[in-house]
Design a protein around this motif. Structure first.
Motif, PDB file in Angstrom:
ATOM      1  N   VAL A   4       0.780  -1.871  -0.448  1.00  0.00           N
ATOM      2  CA  VAL A   4       0.175   0.242   0.155  1.00  0.00           C
ATOM      3  C   VAL A   4       1.200   0.827  -0.304  1.00  0.00           C
ATOM      4  O   VAL A   4       0.423   1.698  -0.624  1.00  0.00           O
ATOM      5  CB  VAL A   4      -0.976  -0.575   1.410  1.00  0.00           C
ATOM      6  CG1 VAL A   4      -1.942   1.479   1.178  1.00  0.00           C
ATOM      7  CG2 VAL A   4      -1.535  -1.283   0.566  1.00  0.00           C
ATOM      8  N   LEU A   5       1.894   1.556   0.486  1.00  0.00           N
ATOM      9  CA  LEU A   5       3.023   2.012   0.715  1.00  0.00           C
ATOM     10  C   LEU A   5       3.332   2.206  -0.534  1.00  0.00           C
ATOM     11  O   LEU A   5       3.828   3.408  -1.240  1.00  0.00           O
ATOM     12  CB  LEU A   5       3.842   2.644   1.899  1.00  0.00           C
ATOM     13  CG  LEU A   5       5.300   3.307   1.540  1.00  0.00           C
ATOM     14  CD1 LEU A   5       4.854   4.155   2.198  1.00  0.00           C
ATOM     15  CD2 LEU A   5       5.961   2.877   3.347  1.00  0.00           C
ATOM     16  N   LEU A   6       3.978   1.410  -1.463  1.00  0.00           N
ATOM     17  CA  LEU A   6       5.407   1.375  -2.270  1.00  0.00           C
ATOM     18  C   LEU A   6       3.480   2.126  -3.627  1.00  0.00           C
ATOM     19  O   LEU A   6       4.189   3.116  -4.324  1.00  0.00           O
ATOM     20  CB  LEU A   6       4.875  -0.311  -3.007  1.00  0.00           C
ATOM     21  CG  LEU A   6       6.532  -0.335  -2.693  1.00  0.00           C
ATOM     22  CD1 LEU A   6       6.321  -1.537  -3.127  1.00  0.00           C
ATOM     23  CD2 LEU A   6       7.654   0.383  -3.418  1.00  0.00           C
ATOM     24  N   ARG A   7       2.433   2.065  -3.876  1.00  0.00           N
ATOM     25  CA  ARG A   7       1.282   2.496  -4.434  1.00  0.00           C
ATOM     26  C   ARG A   7       1.510   3.588  -4.477  1.00  0.00           C
ATOM     27  O   ARG A   7       1.454   4.778  -4.797  1.00  0.00           O
ATOM     28  CB  ARG A   7      -0.257   1.345  -4.711  1.00  0.00           C
ATOM     29  CG  ARG A   7       0.381   0.206  -5.339  1.00  0.00           C
ATOM     30  CD  ARG A   7      -1.080  -0.533  -5.154  1.00  0.00           C
ATOM     31  NE  ARG A   7      -2.294  -0.059  -5.028  1.00  0.00           N
ATOM     32  CZ  ARG A   7      -3.011   0.107  -5.361  1.00  0.00           C
ATOM     33  NH1 ARG A   7      -3.947  -1.417  -4.598  1.00  0.00           N
ATOM     34  NH2 ARG A   7      -4.150   0.943  -5.926  1.00  0.00           N
ATOM     35  N   SER A   8       1.393   4.134  -2.770  1.00  0.00           N
ATOM     36  CA  SER A   8       0.549   5.194  -2.590  1.00  0.00           C
ATOM     37  C   SER A   8       1.945   6.120  -2.563  1.00  0.00           C
ATOM     38  O   SER A   8       1.715   7.686  -3.238  1.00  0.00           O
ATOM     39  CB  SER A   8       0.792   5.538  -1.409  1.00  0.00           C
ATOM     40  OG  SER A   8       1.404   5.547  -0.298  1.00  0.00           O
ATOM     41  N   GLN A  48      15.041   4.219   5.092  1.00  0.00           N
ATOM     42  CA  GLN A  48      14.919   5.218   5.876  1.00  0.00           C
ATOM     43  C   GLN A  48      13.509   5.597   5.374  1.00  0.00           C
ATOM     44  O   GLN A  48      12.547   6.644   5.688  1.00  0.00           O
ATOM     45  CB  GLN A  48      15.883   5.439   6.572  1.00  0.00           C
ATOM     46  CG  GLN A  48      16.240   4.961   7.994  1.00  0.00           C
ATOM     47  CD  GLN A  48      17.090   5.292   8.493  1.00  0.00           C
ATOM     48  OE1 GLN A  48      17.618   6.390   8.125  1.00  0.00           O
ATOM     49  NE2 GLN A  48      17.649   4.313   9.574  1.00  0.00           N
ATOM     50  N   ASP A  49      13.878   5.726   4.216  1.00  0.00           N
ATOM     51  CA  ASP A  49      13.361   7.307   3.112  1.00  0.00           C
ATOM     52  C   ASP A  49      12.790   6.435   2.191  1.00  0.00           C
ATOM     53  O   ASP A  49      13.417   6.631   1.074  1.00  0.00           O
ATOM     54  CB  ASP A  49      13.408   8.372   3.080  1.00  0.00           C
ATOM     55  CG  ASP A  49      13.472   9.361   1.931  1.00  0.00           C
ATOM     56  OD1 ASP A  49      12.325   9.051   2.296  1.00  0.00           O
ATOM     57  OD2 ASP A  49      14.399  10.188   1.404  1.00  0.00           O
ATOM     58  N   PRO A  50      11.667   5.558   2.173  1.00  0.00           N
ATOM     59  CA  PRO A  50      11.077   5.372   0.992  1.00  0.00           C
ATOM     60  C   PRO A  50      11.239   5.941  -0.651  1.00  0.00           C
ATOM     61  O   PRO A  50      11.704   5.563  -0.979  1.00  0.00           O
ATOM     62  CB  PRO A  50       9.535   4.651   1.282  1.00  0.00           C
ATOM     63  CG  PRO A  50      10.156   4.050   2.884  1.00  0.00           C
ATOM     64  CD  PRO A  50      10.573   6.019   3.302  1.00  0.00           C
ATOM     65  N   LYS A  51      10.568   7.207  -0.154  1.00  0.00           N
ATOM     66  CA  LYS A  51      10.533   7.739  -1.158  1.00  0.00           C
ATOM     67  C   LYS A  51      11.771   8.384  -1.880  1.00  0.00           C
ATOM     68  O   LYS A  51      11.740   8.284  -2.663  1.00  0.00           O
ATOM     69  CB  LYS A  51       9.375   9.302  -0.755  1.00  0.00           C
ATOM     70  CG  LYS A  51       9.610   9.883  -2.600  1.00  0.00           C
ATOM     71  CD  LYS A  51       8.346  11.451  -1.845  1.00  0.00           C
ATOM     72  CE  LYS A  51       8.473  12.073  -3.121  1.00  0.00           C
ATOM     73  NZ  LYS A  51       7.661  13.676  -2.589  1.00  0.00           N
ATOM     74  N   GLY A  52      12.480   8.599  -1.312  1.00  0.00           N
ATOM     75  CA  GLY A  52      14.278   9.471  -1.218  1.00  0.00           C
ATOM     76  C   GLY A  52      14.972   7.777  -2.861  1.00  0.00           C
ATOM     77  O   GLY A  52      15.346   8.365  -3.379  1.00  0.00           O
ATOM     78  N   TRP A  53      14.242   6.738  -1.403  1.00  0.00           N
ATOM     79  CA  TRP A  53      15.150   5.441  -2.417  1.00  0.00           C
ATOM     80  C   TRP A  53      14.740   5.576  -3.385  1.00  0.00           C
ATOM     81  O   TRP A  53      15.195   5.080  -4.585  1.00  0.00           O
ATOM     82  CB  TRP A  53      15.045   4.200  -1.310  1.00  0.00           C
ATOM     83  CG  TRP A  53      15.482   3.076  -1.775  1.00  0.00           C
ATOM     84  CD1 TRP A  53      16.904   2.221  -0.794  1.00  0.00           C
ATOM     85  CD2 TRP A  53      15.101   2.266  -2.483  1.00  0.00           C
ATOM     86  NE1 TRP A  53      17.002   1.360  -2.038  1.00  0.00           N
ATOM     87  CE2 TRP A  53      15.983   1.207  -2.401  1.00  0.00           C
ATOM     88  CE3 TRP A  53      14.072   1.605  -3.409  1.00  0.00           C
ATOM     89  CZ2 TRP A  53      16.156   0.126  -3.575  1.00  0.00           C
ATOM     90  CZ3 TRP A  53      14.537   0.438  -4.409  1.00  0.00           C
ATOM     91  CH2 TRP A  53      14.659   0.015  -4.102  1.00  0.00           C
ATOM     92  N   LEU A  54      13.298   4.832  -3.295  1.00  0.00           N
ATOM     93  CA  LEU A  54      12.916   4.836  -4.680  1.00  0.00           C
ATOM     94  C   LEU A  54      12.941   6.099  -6.383  1.00  0.00           C
ATOM     95  O   LEU A  54      13.074   5.587  -7.473  1.00  0.00           O
ATOM     96  CB  LEU A  54      11.118   4.799  -4.968  1.00  0.00           C
ATOM     97  CG  LEU A  54      10.220   3.758  -4.616  1.00  0.00           C
ATOM     98  CD1 LEU A  54       8.776   4.427  -3.974  1.00  0.00           C
ATOM     99  CD2 LEU A  54      10.419   2.934  -5.599  1.00  0.00           C
ATOM    100  N   VAL A 119      -1.195   6.993 -11.739  1.00  0.00           N
ATOM    101  CA  VAL A 119      -1.641   7.282 -10.485  1.00  0.00           C
ATOM    102  C   VAL A 119      -1.973   5.989  -9.399  1.00  0.00           C
ATOM    103  O   VAL A 119      -2.144   6.245  -8.290  1.00  0.00           O
ATOM    104  CB  VAL A 119      -3.088   8.255 -10.145  1.00  0.00           C
ATOM    105  CG1 VAL A 119      -3.152   9.055  -9.197  1.00  0.00           C
ATOM    106  CG2 VAL A 119      -2.800   9.646 -11.313  1.00  0.00           C
ATOM    107  N   GLY A 120      -2.996   4.977 -10.145  1.00  0.00           N
ATOM    108  CA  GLY A 120      -3.868   4.054  -9.167  1.00  0.00           C
ATOM    109  C   GLY A 120      -2.347   3.335  -8.714  1.00  0.00           C
ATOM    110  O   GLY A 120      -2.594   2.609  -7.565  1.00  0.00           O
ATOM    111  N   GLY A 121      -1.517   2.664  -9.444  1.00  0.00           N
ATOM    112  CA  GLY A 121      -0.383   2.217  -9.141  1.00  0.00           C
ATOM    113  C   GLY A 121      -0.723   0.837  -9.888  1.00  0.00           C
ATOM    114  O   GLY A 121      -0.208  -0.069  -8.945  1.00  0.00           O
TER     115      GLY A 121
END
Length: 400
Positions: A4-8, A48-54, A119-121
């Motif tokens: 769910v976090l990944l998709r968001s 630690q920072d999922p968005k930064g990693w992605l 957007v929905g992933g």
């Protein structure tokens, strides 16, 4: 692994890449590659920072793909230097992505598919399954949509990024859809309902909630209210055998009272702003149905008035068809038939509405014939079965 976090995170990561200079199609491919990498790495070594990693991994994937493509060497002057790894600024770019996916160059079907993907992933397989088409067909549709958006943004294959200074929508001014187009796309997603392992109605509500959190617009609130009020009745719409249950026959105890209360509250706040739009008016009709303790207590007079507002706003034949049903309930079936007579008989559901109103007027022979005729025109098996049952029921009554 928190899927769910990944998709968001997908929308904001994708838009960071686009903002840095990646074309939409290449950015979307790079984000998908980064997601695959996350599924492989994160279970053993969560960042630690999922968005930064992605963002970091997706940008590297984009650079690798760009450098490997000789036809796109001209981009390398712009993308050669990789930004240093580190925290990504807390900027929410999801809104820009909504508008890009509702680009006016896209067909409605392509815009819906691209919205669900970007957007929905959702995966291509999930979207294809939801729309009951082969995965290869959906992959082609999404690929064409990405190319269309990239070209419209000034990113033709091998070309340079275009001017971003035109007046218009958010993010990429003058080149993205407007709020009404975004809402139309989300409404199309919602109306697809449920198929396969993806509940598109629930997905549309989730995406509309996201949009409502970012856009202070009464019609966004109106669409969210409409979705919630309709979705609240979902459990009562079908019997265990899958057959349809008309609104008047539904067990209202199975309606989701909390969802109705939420939808009604959102609608009242939107209407209080006195900027009426079609989704607010549709939600008002749904709220009146939800507010009635029984079908007999429905305030059909008010519903007719809201359909009058809707007709003024949209001039839609479908709205006028629904209005004819409401008139039939408020003023009697002959008044409804008179309103129906002014409409094109080729409209979807026109014959079914005529059958219902003739039954209400006591003309069972005509109603049975029209129900059978409507069944042949029904767009899906469930509705065809329902209308066939109605015709059989009336013929049995006439036989007795």
């Amino acid at each position: 692994m928190d899927e769910v976090l990944l998709r968001s995170l997908i929308p904001s990561v994708l838009t960071v890449l686009v903002r840095r200079g990646a074309d939409f199609a290449a950015a979307e491919d790079a984000v998908q590659d980064a997601l695959v990498e996350a599924l492989r790495v994160w279970p053993a070594d969560p960042p630690q920072d999922p968005k930064g990693w992605l963002v970091t991994v997706a940008w590297r994937k984009f650079l690798d793909a760009t450098r490997a493509d000789a036809a796109r060497r001209r981009r390398e002057d712009r993308v050669e230097e990789e930004p240093a790894p580190g925290p990504v600024p807390a900027v929410d770019d999801t809104l820009q992505l909504y508008f890009l996916c509702a680009h006016p160059s896209l067909t409605p079907a392509s815009a819906v598919a691209l919205t669900l993907r970007a957007v929905g992933g959702l995966t291509t397989r999930q979207i294809a399954q939801a729309y009951l088409v082969p995965e290869a067909t959906m992959a082609q549709r999404i690929s064409r949509a990405k190319r269309t958006v990239s070209d419209a943004m000034g990113h033709p294959a091998g070309g340079k990024r275009g001017d971003r200074g035109r007046p218009g929508g958010p993010g990429d001014p003058g080149r993205s859809g407007d709020v009404s187009t975004v809402l139309r796309v989300l409404y199309l997603v919602f109306n697809e309902g449920y198929s396969g392992d993806v509940d598109l109605a629930a997905e549309a509500i989730r995406l509309t909630r996201q949009l409502a959190a970012r856009v202070d617009h009464p019609e966004v609130a109106g669409l969210l209210a409409l979705m919630l009020l309709h979705h609240a009745r979902r459990a009562a719409r079908t019997r265990p055998d899958g057959s349809l249950v008309p609104l008047a026959e539904q067990d209202r105890g199975r309606w989701d009272a909390a969802m109705i209360a939420e939808g009604t509250g959102i609608l009242q706040a939107a209407l209080a702003r006195d900027r009426l739009g079609e989704f607010q008016a549709q939600a008002a009709v749904a709220a009146l149905h939800a507010d009635a303790p029984t079908a007999e207590e429905t305030d059909w007079v008010q519903i007719v008035e809201w359909y009058d507002e809707l007709a003024r706003l949209t001039d839609s034949p479908v709205v006028r068809l629904n209005r004819a049903v409401a008139v039939g309930e408020a003023d009697g079936p002959r008044a409804g038939l008179a309103a129906l007579a002014a409409l094109d008989a080729s409209l979807p559901r026109h014959t079914a509405v005529a059958a219902y109103l003739h039954e209400r007027d006591g003309d069972l022979a005509t109603a049975a014939r029209l129900y059978a005729e409507a069944a042949h025109k029904a767009p899906d098996l469930a509705e065809r079965d329902h209308l066939t049952r109605q015709a059989a029921r009336l013929n049995a009554r006439r036989g007795r």
